[in-house]
Design a protein around this motif. Structure first.
Motif, short mmCIF file in Angstrom:
data_model
loop_
_atom_site.label_atom_id
_atom_site.label_comp_id
_atom_site.label_asym_id
_atom_site.label_seq_id
_atom_site.Cartn_x
_atom_site.Cartn_y
_atom_site.Cartn_z
N ALA A 177 41.54 32.05 90.77
CA ALA A 177 42.12 32.66 89.52
C ALA A 177 43.33 33.38 90.39
CB ALA A 177 41.14 33.78 88.92
N THR A 178 44.53 33.13 89.54
CA THR A 178 45.58 33.93 89.60
C THR A 178 46.33 34.82 88.57
OG1 THR A 178 46.98 31.82 89.42
CG2 THR A 178 46.29 32.17 91.58
N THR A 179 45.67 34.76 87.53
CA THR A 179 46.19 35.50 86.47
C THR A 179 44.78 36.28 85.93
OG1 THR A 179 45.81 33.83 84.47
CG2 THR A 179 48.03 34.01 85.74
N LEU A 180 45.01 37.19 84.96
CA LEU A 180 44.04 37.86 84.49
C LEU A 180 43.16 37.17 83.68
CD1 LEU A 180 42.36 40.58 83.77
CD2 LEU A 180 44.04 41.21 82.12
N LEU A 181 43.72 36.29 82.69
CA LEU A 181 43.24 35.27 81.85
C LEU A 181 42.27 34.36 82.72
CD1 LEU A 181 42.59 34.90 78.85
CD2 LEU A 181 44.70 33.34 79.19
N GLU A 182 42.73 33.85 83.72
CA GLU A 182 42.00 32.96 84.52
C GLU A 182 40.80 33.54 85.05
OE1 GLU A 182 45.57 29.78 85.77
OE2 GLU A 182 44.83 31.29 87.07
N LEU A 183 41.17 34.55 85.56
CA LEU A 183 39.88 35.47 86.38
C LEU A 183 38.89 35.94 85.12
CD1 LEU A 183 38.94 37.23 88.67
CD2 LEU A 183 39.97 39.12 87.67
N VAL A 184 39.19 36.29 83.83
CA VAL A 184 38.30 36.86 83.10
C VAL A 184 37.52 35.55 82.52
CG1 VAL A 184 38.06 37.74 80.63
CG2 VAL A 184 39.55 38.81 82.46
N ARG A 185 38.10 34.37 82.25
CA ARG A 185 37.67 33.11 81.80
C ARG A 185 36.71 32.74 82.87
NH1 ARG A 185 42.86 30.43 80.50
NH2 ARG A 185 43.10 30.74 78.24
N GLU A 186 36.95 32.67 84.01
CA GLU A 186 36.13 32.51 85.00
C GLU A 186 34.69 33.48 85.03
OE1 GLU A 186 36.30 33.85 89.50
OE2 GLU A 186 37.59 32.00 89.49
N ALA A 187 34.80 34.60 84.85
CA ALA A 187 33.79 35.46 85.09
C ALA A 187 32.83 35.38 83.58
CB ALA A 187 34.18 36.86 84.89
N SER A 188 33.43 35.02 82.83
CA SER A 188 33.01 34.99 81.18
C SER A 188 31.78 33.82 81.26
CB SER A 188 33.82 34.86 80.08
OG SER A 188 34.48 33.69 80.17
N VAL A 189 32.03 32.76 82.06
CA VAL A 189 31.11 31.68 81.74
C VAL A 189 29.71 32.01 82.64
CG1 VAL A 189 30.92 29.06 82.96
CG2 VAL A 189 33.07 29.75 81.91
N HIS A 190 29.72 32.76 83.36
CA HIS A 190 28.80 33.02 84.15
C HIS A 190 28.07 34.52 83.77
CE1 HIS A 190 29.29 29.91 87.17
NE2 HIS A 190 30.46 30.19 87.03
N GLY A 191 28.64 34.92 82.63
CA GLY A 191 28.46 36.19 82.07
C GLY A 191 28.57 37.36 83.06
N ASP A 192 29.56 37.19 83.77
CA ASP A 192 29.74 38.65 84.70
C ASP A 192 30.71 39.65 83.96
OD1 ASP A 192 28.48 37.38 86.95
OD2 ASP A 192 30.09 36.39 87.46
N ASP A 193 31.05 40.62 84.64
CA ASP A 193 31.78 41.82 84.17
C ASP A 193 33.14 41.76 84.84
OD1 ASP A 193 30.06 43.59 82.35
OD2 ASP A 193 28.85 42.87 84.18
N ILE A 194 34.08 42.64 84.47
CA ILE A 194 35.28 42.74 85.02
C ILE A 194 35.58 44.12 85.36
CG2 ILE A 194 37.78 42.57 84.88
CD1 ILE A 194 36.55 39.91 84.80
N LEU A 195 35.73 44.35 86.72
CA LEU A 195 35.97 45.89 87.23
C LEU A 195 37.33 45.91 87.51
CD1 LEU A 195 34.66 48.35 88.30
CD2 LEU A 195 34.83 47.36 90.60
N ILE A 196 37.95 47.06 86.91
CA ILE A 196 39.32 47.15 87.03
C ILE A 196 39.67 48.50 87.58
CG2 ILE A 196 41.48 47.35 85.51
CD1 ILE A 196 40.17 45.80 83.50
N HIS A 197 40.61 48.61 88.49
CA HIS A 197 40.86 49.83 89.21
C HIS A 197 42.35 50.17 89.20
CE1 HIS A 197 41.38 52.36 93.33
NE2 HIS A 197 41.16 53.26 92.27
N HIS A 198 42.77 51.22 88.52
CA HIS A 198 44.18 51.50 88.41
C HIS A 198 44.46 52.91 88.98
CE1 HIS A 198 47.73 53.22 85.81
NE2 HIS A 198 48.07 52.13 86.47
N VAL A 199 45.55 53.17 89.94
CA VAL A 199 45.88 54.20 90.59
C VAL A 199 47.61 54.46 90.70
CG1 VAL A 199 45.79 53.22 92.91
CG2 VAL A 199 45.42 55.51 92.37
N VAL A 200 48.06 55.63 90.51
CA VAL A 200 49.48 55.84 90.64
C VAL A 200 49.43 56.85 91.83
CG1 VAL A 200 51.47 56.73 89.59
CG2 VAL A 200 49.78 55.47 88.08
N ALA A 201 50.11 56.24 93.03
CA ALA A 201 50.00 57.23 94.28
C ALA A 201 51.17 57.17 94.60
CB ALA A 201 48.81 56.41 95.19
N TYR A 202 51.36 58.40 95.49
CA TYR A 202 52.79 58.67 96.29
C TYR A 202 52.78 57.68 97.64
CZ TYR A 202 54.50 62.18 93.36
OH TYR A 202 54.87 62.74 92.24
N LEU A 203 53.61 56.85 97.82
CA LEU A 203 53.73 56.36 98.96
C LEU A 203 54.77 56.49 100.09
CD1 LEU A 203 53.10 52.76 97.25
CD2 LEU A 203 51.43 54.25 98.45
#
Length: 358
Positions: free
Chosen positions: A332-358
């Motif tokens: 999977a290279t896009t969110l939609l592909e990743l979600v489709r891939e996971a949904s076939v197997h009844g999996d979940d999607i874990l999302i991490h978002h962070v805004v940090a100083y670099l």
């Protein structure tokens, strides 16, 4: 220093969901201040003179995507590529992400995206927020409204670790997220075109400033005020970037894989220019601008892949009356592909978002 958004979406086997979510909810901000060791560059090449127990750096080579090697973005044997894809991966170099990988005990299928400097969002997070908020919660911005966060938190699907860095996690069933993404298809497609043209415009502006600074008189016919290798790299970068800029129609529509290839070539030329100037011929401002151009092109390619995936999906539905089969694991290279891939197997999607100083 600059602040920047980074998001990661991971396919999470449903059997590991509760254990992983407990780790997320039990995590404290202080833990993120203790970064995981970078992977040994020499171990990755199979030539480290030390054992895993005596080496100063980690020999867990599978974690190089999370931590990079000890040379970071300066690595000259390819280990910087993963960090450059989202240079703020540094914000992901904490024990929690490593713990998630350990809990699942396998190579996780995931995608990542980094936003512009001084921005609290990125294309991946924009897609997630667009899909999860409802019409009555939508405040007209790209972020996740407070009402949406509260609704997800009440359902045990949202957790904020650190408000100062917007270090937040979401875990939802893939099937639910897929339904939302598909039902909002037209709105997402329109938003992606807007985001794409915005990033492309930023890349153009940055390159205009860099090339003007590096080419006194703005003429290629003048004797180069730099060595031949750097001059040649600058010429290649200019030609590749101008080709990419010209390849995208003004309305943000796309023309298939050749367009993505043009952006990839431009990205490679920018990186080559940076490498050629590592001996001090590029000042820090030029180097930072080139890094930001690289990131703009990376975001553009993410959005182009998402838009191309949408086109393929529409064509498949029109031709067969059904969605196309999911891609193989880890492709999977896009969110939609990743979600489709996971949904076939009844999996979940874990999302991490962070805004940090670099």
């Amino acid at each position: 220093m600059t602040w920047q958004s980074t998001s990661r979406a991971t396919r999470l086997p449903h059997a590991a969901r509760d254990a992983v979510w407990k780790q997320v909810c039990d995590f404290t901000p202080e833990s993120s201040e203790r970064p995981a060791k970078p992977v040994c560059c020499f171990a990755l090449q199979g030539v480290c003179r030390f054992s895993a127990s005596t080496c100063e750096f980690s020999h867990r080579t599978e974690q190089v995507r999370l931590t990079g090697c000890q040379f970071g973005l300066k690595c000259r044997v390819g280990h910087a590529a993963g960090l450059l894809q989202a240079s703020s991966k540094l914000v992901f170099r904490n024990g929690l992400n490593v713990a998630v990988q350990d809990t699942v005990q396998g190579d996780l299928s995931c995608i990542e995206c980094t936003g512009p400097n001084f921005d609290d969002s990125d294309p991946l997070w924009n897609e997630v927020a667009f899909a999860l908020r409802t019409d009555d919660e939508d405040l007209g911005d790209c972020d996740l409204p407070t009402a949406t966060r509260q609704r997800l938190q009440a359902a045990g699907q949202y957790h904020l670790i650190d408000e100062d860095t917007a270090d937040e996690w979401i875990c939802v069933p893939a099937r639910f997220l897929l339904d939302r993404l598909e039902s909002l298809h037209e709105g997402l497609a329109k938003s992606r075109r807007f985001w794409l043209l915005d990033d492309l415009g930023e890349a153009k502006d940055l390159w205009d400033r860099v090339s003007a600074a590096l080419r006194p008189g703005n003429s290629w016919s003048d004797d180069p005020p730099m060595d031949g290798a750097l001059h040649n790299a600058l010429g290649l970068a200019d030609a590749s970037l101008q080709n990419a800029f010209a390849a995208l129609p003004g309305d943000g529509s796309i023309c298939g894989h050749k367009l993505i290839d043009a952006f990839a070539a431009a990205q490679g030329a920018v990186r080559s220019l940076q490498k050629t100037g590592l001996d001090g011929q590029l000042d820090s401002d030029a180097d930072e601008a080139l890094t930001n151009i690289w990131r703009c092109l990376e975001r553009c390619m993410y959005l182009l892949r998402a838009m191309l995936s949408d086109i393929k999906q529409d064509f498949e539905v029109e031709k067969t009356g059904r969605s196309r089969s999911p891609r193989r694991l880890n492709e999977a290279t896009t969110l939609l592909e990743l979600v489709r891939e996971a949904s076939v197997h009844g999996d979940d999607i874990l999302i991490h978002h962070v805004v940090a100083y670099l």
